[in-house]
Motif scaffolding. Structure first.
Motif, short mmCIF file in Angstrom:
data_model
loop_
_atom_site.label_atom_id
_atom_site.label_comp_id
_atom_site.label_asym_id
_atom_site.label_seq_id
_atom_site.Cartn_x
_atom_site.Cartn_y
_atom_site.Cartn_z
N HIS A 175 25.39 -24.30 5.34
CA HIS A 175 24.51 -23.27 5.89
C HIS A 175 23.13 -23.34 5.18
O HIS A 175 23.07 -23.45 3.95
N PHE A 176 22.07 -23.27 5.98
CA PHE A 176 20.73 -23.39 5.42
C PHE A 176 19.76 -22.67 6.32
O PHE A 176 19.78 -22.85 7.55
N THR A 177 18.90 -21.85 5.71
CA THR A 177 17.88 -21.11 6.46
C THR A 177 16.53 -21.33 5.81
O THR A 177 16.38 -21.17 4.59
N CYS A 178 15.55 -21.69 6.62
CA CYS A 178 14.18 -21.92 6.14
C CYS A 178 13.23 -21.38 7.21
O CYS A 178 13.10 -21.96 8.29
N VAL A 179 12.58 -20.26 6.91
CA VAL A 179 11.83 -19.52 7.93
C VAL A 179 10.44 -19.15 7.42
O VAL A 179 10.29 -18.67 6.28
N ASN A 180 9.44 -19.40 8.25
CA ASN A 180 8.07 -18.92 8.00
C ASN A 180 7.51 -19.38 6.66
O ASN A 180 6.82 -18.64 5.96
N GLY A 181 7.79 -20.63 6.32
CA GLY A 181 7.27 -21.18 5.08
C GLY A 181 6.24 -22.26 5.32
O GLY A 181 5.93 -22.64 6.46
N SER A 182 5.70 -22.78 4.23
CA SER A 182 4.70 -23.85 4.28
C SER A 182 5.08 -24.91 3.24
O SER A 182 5.24 -24.59 2.07
N ILE A 183 5.24 -26.15 3.71
CA ILE A 183 5.53 -27.26 2.81
C ILE A 183 4.52 -28.36 3.09
O ILE A 183 4.40 -28.82 4.23
N SER A 184 3.81 -28.81 2.07
CA SER A 184 2.77 -29.82 2.28
C SER A 184 2.71 -30.77 1.09
O SER A 184 3.13 -30.44 -0.02
N SER A 207 22.25 -28.84 -4.55
CA SER A 207 23.42 -29.70 -4.67
C SER A 207 24.68 -28.84 -4.56
O SER A 207 24.87 -27.91 -5.35
N SER A 208 25.52 -29.14 -3.55
CA SER A 208 26.76 -28.39 -3.33
C SER A 208 26.48 -26.89 -3.32
O SER A 208 27.11 -26.10 -4.03
N THR A 209 25.53 -26.51 -2.48
CA THR A 209 25.02 -25.14 -2.46
C THR A 209 25.47 -24.42 -1.19
O THR A 209 25.45 -24.99 -0.11
N GLN A 210 25.86 -23.16 -1.34
CA GLN A 210 26.36 -22.37 -0.22
C GLN A 210 25.29 -21.39 0.24
O GLN A 210 24.81 -20.55 -0.54
N SER A 211 24.87 -21.52 1.49
CA SER A 211 24.01 -20.55 2.19
C SER A 211 22.67 -20.28 1.51
O SER A 211 22.26 -19.12 1.37
N PRO A 212 21.94 -21.29 1.06
CA PRO A 212 20.59 -21.02 0.56
C PRO A 212 19.68 -20.58 1.69
O PRO A 212 19.78 -21.06 2.83
N SER A 213 18.77 -19.65 1.39
CA SER A 213 17.86 -19.11 2.40
C SER A 213 16.48 -18.93 1.81
O SER A 213 16.32 -18.35 0.73
N PHE A 214 15.47 -19.45 2.51
CA PHE A 214 14.08 -19.38 2.05
C PHE A 214 13.23 -18.77 3.16
O PHE A 214 13.27 -19.23 4.30
N THR A 215 12.44 -17.75 2.81
CA THR A 215 11.59 -17.09 3.78
C THR A 215 10.23 -16.81 3.15
O THR A 215 10.15 -16.31 2.02
N THR A 216 9.18 -17.16 3.87
CA THR A 216 7.79 -16.87 3.47
C THR A 216 7.53 -17.42 2.06
O THR A 216 7.46 -16.70 1.07
N PHE A 217 7.33 -18.73 1.98
CA PHE A 217 7.16 -19.42 0.70
C PHE A 217 6.15 -20.54 0.90
O PHE A 217 5.82 -20.92 2.02
#
Length: 209
Positions: free
Chosen positions: A40-49, A13-23
């Protein structure tokens, strides 16, 4: 690993530049990742199920969801967005859902993801990728540049593979939205190299690839 939550796996919520990698985010009562007011948002090489494994479908819960619409003026996600190399599976609704009524997505890269739904309508009520640039009587949202490339999207018996739409339904002098910029060769929506299919000829994707 985040798993077995009663609500969202991650809420921004109202978040600046969160980044998630390998999760890994698994079996959540809400969306895997949900946000509003994010820049800004980065989500790379993760798994969501298993996003919304309780099956209630109260708010279009998805693997990745930036789609609040209570006010109809929200900027849910703006700036530079990268969603690449992820495995996004078995959400009750969408694999990736980005909906704005204001704000500007300057650069969007959705590429190299595997997006798979369940095979029954009851368990798969959305689409693989849904990108919406909308507005209101006083606001408009914009997508300047987008690349949706080399994703593998499978099943979605109640939806589509990729949905991209823009426009403002309020016709009373409302500001115009944009999805790319007409006549600008560098501000385009580029959709190439994706592999999209229903489960089988007997259980097809419901609408369009």
């Amino acid at each position: 690993t985040i798993q077995n939550t009663t609500s969202h796996g991650v809420f921004l919520s109202s978040t600046q530049s969160p980044s998630f990698t390998t999760f890994r985010i698994m079996n959540t009562g809400g969306s895997g990742v949900r946000g509003t007011g994010v820049t800004h948002f980065t989500c790379v090489n993760g798994s969501i199920s298993g996003s919304n494994d309780d099956g209630t479908g109260a708010a279009n819960e998805s693997n990745i969801a930036f789609h609040d619409f209570a006010l109809g003026t929200e900027s849910n996600l703006a700036g530079n967005v990268t969603i690449t190399g992820n495995s996004l599976t078995t959400a009750l609704f969408h694999g990736i859902d980005i909906l704005n009524h204001s704000g500007t997505v300057s650069s969007l890269n959705i590429s190299g993801n595997t997006i798979t739904s369940a095979t029954t309508i009851a368990a798969a009520q959305g689409s693989g990728i849904r990108l919406s640039s909308l507005g209101s009587a006083s606001t408009a949202s914009h997508v300047l540049n987008a690349n949706i490339t080399n994703n593998v999207i499978t099943n979605f018996p109640n939806g589509a593979g990729i949905v991209v739409h823009g426009g403002n339904a309020n016709n009373s002098g409302a500001p115009s939205t944009t999805m790319g910029t007409a006549g600008n060769g560098s501000q385009v929506v580029n959709i190439t190299g994706n592999t999209i299919a229903g489960q089988s000829a007997a259980n097809k994707m419901n609408t369009h690839a």
